[in-house]
Design an enzyme around this catalytic site. Structure first.
Site, PDB file in Angstrom:
ATOM      1  N   GLY A 134       0.871  -1.054  -0.078  1.00  0.00           N
ATOM      2  CA  GLY A 134       0.150  -0.061  -0.028  1.00  0.00           C
ATOM      3  C   GLY A 134       0.810   1.256   0.088  1.00  0.00           C
ATOM      4  N   SER A 135       1.992   1.282  -0.507  1.00  0.00           N
ATOM      5  CA  SER A 135       2.730   2.689  -0.780  1.00  0.00           C
ATOM      6  C   SER A 135       2.080   3.314  -1.597  1.00  0.00           C
ATOM      7  CB  SER A 135       4.243   2.172  -1.008  1.00  0.00           C
ATOM      8  OG  SER A 135       4.412   1.790  -2.312  1.00  0.00           O
ATOM      9  N   ASN A 136       1.711   3.109  -2.637  1.00  0.00           N
ATOM     10  CA  ASN A 136       0.828   3.983  -3.533  1.00  0.00           C
ATOM     11  C   ASN A 136      -0.415   4.496  -2.735  1.00  0.00           C
ATOM     12  OD1 ASN A 136       2.009   4.243  -6.330  1.00  0.00           O
ATOM     13  ND2 ASN A 136       2.204   2.032  -5.930  1.00  0.00           N
ATOM     14  N   MET A 180      -3.829  -7.344  -6.896  1.00  0.00           N
ATOM     15  CA  MET A 180      -3.378  -8.390  -7.732  1.00  0.00           C
ATOM     16  C   MET A 180      -4.372  -9.246  -8.184  1.00  0.00           C
ATOM     17  SD  MET A 180      -0.439  -7.342  -7.473  1.00  0.00           S
ATOM     18  CE  MET A 180       0.504  -8.917  -7.983  1.00  0.00           C
ATOM     19  N   ARG A 181      -5.515  -8.913  -8.562  1.00  0.00           N
ATOM     20  CA  ARG A 181      -6.465  -9.681  -9.529  1.00  0.00           C
ATOM     21  C   ARG A 181      -6.931  -8.897 -10.697  1.00  0.00           C
ATOM     22  NH1 ARG A 181      -8.056 -13.600  -6.477  1.00  0.00           N
ATOM     23  NH2 ARG A 181      -7.017 -13.172  -4.652  1.00  0.00           N
ATOM     24  N   ASN A 216      -4.664   2.155 -13.628  1.00  0.00           N
ATOM     25  CA  ASN A 216      -3.743   1.397 -12.849  1.00  0.00           C
ATOM     26  C   ASN A 216      -2.470   1.974 -12.988  1.00  0.00           C
ATOM     27  OD1 ASN A 216      -2.890  -1.155 -11.596  1.00  0.00           O
ATOM     28  ND2 ASN A 216      -2.274  -1.856 -13.885  1.00  0.00           N
ATOM     29  N   HIS A 253       1.521   0.637 -13.184  1.00  0.00           N
ATOM     30  CA  HIS A 253       2.565  -0.504 -13.709  1.00  0.00           C
ATOM     31  C   HIS A 253       3.866  -0.037 -13.599  1.00  0.00           C
ATOM     32  CE1 HIS A 253       3.305  -4.459 -15.531  1.00  0.00           C
ATOM     33  NE2 HIS A 253       4.052  -3.649 -16.202  1.00  0.00           N
TER      34      HIS A 253
HETATM   35  C1  GRF Z   1       3.443  -1.183  -7.537  1.00  0.00           C
HETATM   36  O1  GRF Z   1       4.977  -1.235  -7.956  1.00  0.00           O
HETATM   37  C2  GRF Z   1       2.487  -0.758  -8.718  1.00  0.00           C
HETATM   38  O2  GRF Z   1       3.199  -0.454  -9.804  1.00  0.00           O
HETATM   39  C3  GRF Z   1       1.988  -2.362  -9.164  1.00  0.00           C
HETATM   40  O3  GRF Z   1       2.149  -2.964  -7.707  1.00  0.00           O
HETATM   41  C4  GRF Z   1       2.961  -2.341  -6.796  1.00  0.00           C
HETATM   42  C5  GRF Z   1       2.174  -1.912  -5.624  1.00  0.00           C
HETATM   43  O4  GRF Z   1       2.969  -1.308  -4.448  1.00  0.00           O
HETATM   44  N1  GRF Z   1       0.761  -2.379  -9.762  1.00  0.00           N
HETATM   45  P1  GRF Z   1       2.253  -0.855  -3.294  1.00  0.00           P
HETATM   46  O5  GRF Z   1       1.295  -1.793  -2.695  1.00  0.00           O
HETATM   47  O6  GRF Z   1       1.591   0.104  -3.709  1.00  0.00           O
HETATM   48  O7  GRF Z   1       3.389  -0.819  -2.334  1.00  0.00           O
END
Ligand code: GRF
Length: 201
Positions: free
Chosen positions: A12-14, A90-91, A107, A109
């Site tokens: 969940g860093s994003n 992840m789905r 999304n 990537h």
């Molecule tokens: C990120 O690298 C994003 O690009 C990919 O999954 C990862 C998620 O990381 N789709 P986080 O859970 O946001 O830390």
């Protein structure tokens, strides 16, 4: 103000970067909901700390994908969600789900699409030996990692990079690019025509 749902499965860093951007009013929107498919995801700790509504739903508890996704859609409608932000979810969402939120799902990537689709993009780019990689934010359609590209940023791969060192720089880039894109999205600055996206900054 627009209502966002952020979908996560892991660290969940994003999500955190988006929470921070909303708090600092860099993004003027509500994070109305965090949707998660794993009870043990650290993203949930972040959501709770920020006081965001959480919907945790594990697909194992449903008879099939359709009923799993219907459950999510019900909650999204309840919260009047305008945009869905996939952040490490992840789905693969079905055509049914995508139809419900056509051109409203984005999304991020960790590679320069259309290169290195899939789950191991950072490792795949490194193993391939590319000199430049980066981050892509794109709309989500029925095909995996294939929707119209909104924004991309590149970074150089160093000769001595390992997966962890490269990942660190890729993630750092994600944490600025994703909030920035969402800010354009909620201000209606992103125009989609066929596969082409124009961002009116
Ligand atoms: C990120 O690298 C994003 O690009 C990919 O999954 C990862 C998620 O990381 N789709 P986080 O859970 O946001 O830390």
């Amino acid at each position: 103000m627009k209502n966002l749902a952020v979908f996560c499965s892991g660290f969940g860093s994003n999500l955190q970067a988006i929470i921070t951007a909303v708090k600092k009013k860099k993004i003027k929107a509500n994070i109305s909901l965090v949707v998660c498919d794993r009870v043990d995801a650290f993203a949930l700790v972040r959501a709770k700390k920020a006081g965001i509504n959480i919907y945790v739903s594990e697909p194992e508890n449903f008879k099939d994908k359709l009923s799993y996704e219907r459950g999510i859609v019900r909650v999204l409608k309840k919260h009047k969600i305008d945009f869905i932000i996939l952040a490490g979810f992840m789905r693969i969402l079905s055509a049914y789900f995508i139809r419900q939120y056509k051109n409203k799902i984005v999304n991020i990537h960790p590679a320069l699409l259309p290169s290195f689709k899939g789950k191991a993009a950072i490792k795949d780019a490194l193993d391939y030996g590319v000199k430049i990689t980066g981050v892509t934010v794109h709309f989500v359609d029925e095909k995996i990692d294939a929707g119209p590209i909104i924004l991309q940023r590149a970074i150089a791969v160093r000769d001595d990079d390992r997966e962890d060192t490269l990942a660190k720089r890729v993630h750092k880039l994600e944490h600025t690019l994703y909030p920035q894109t969402i800010e354009y999205l909620v201000r209606n600055k992103i125009l989609l025509k066929g596969r082409k996206v124009r961002v009116n900054k």
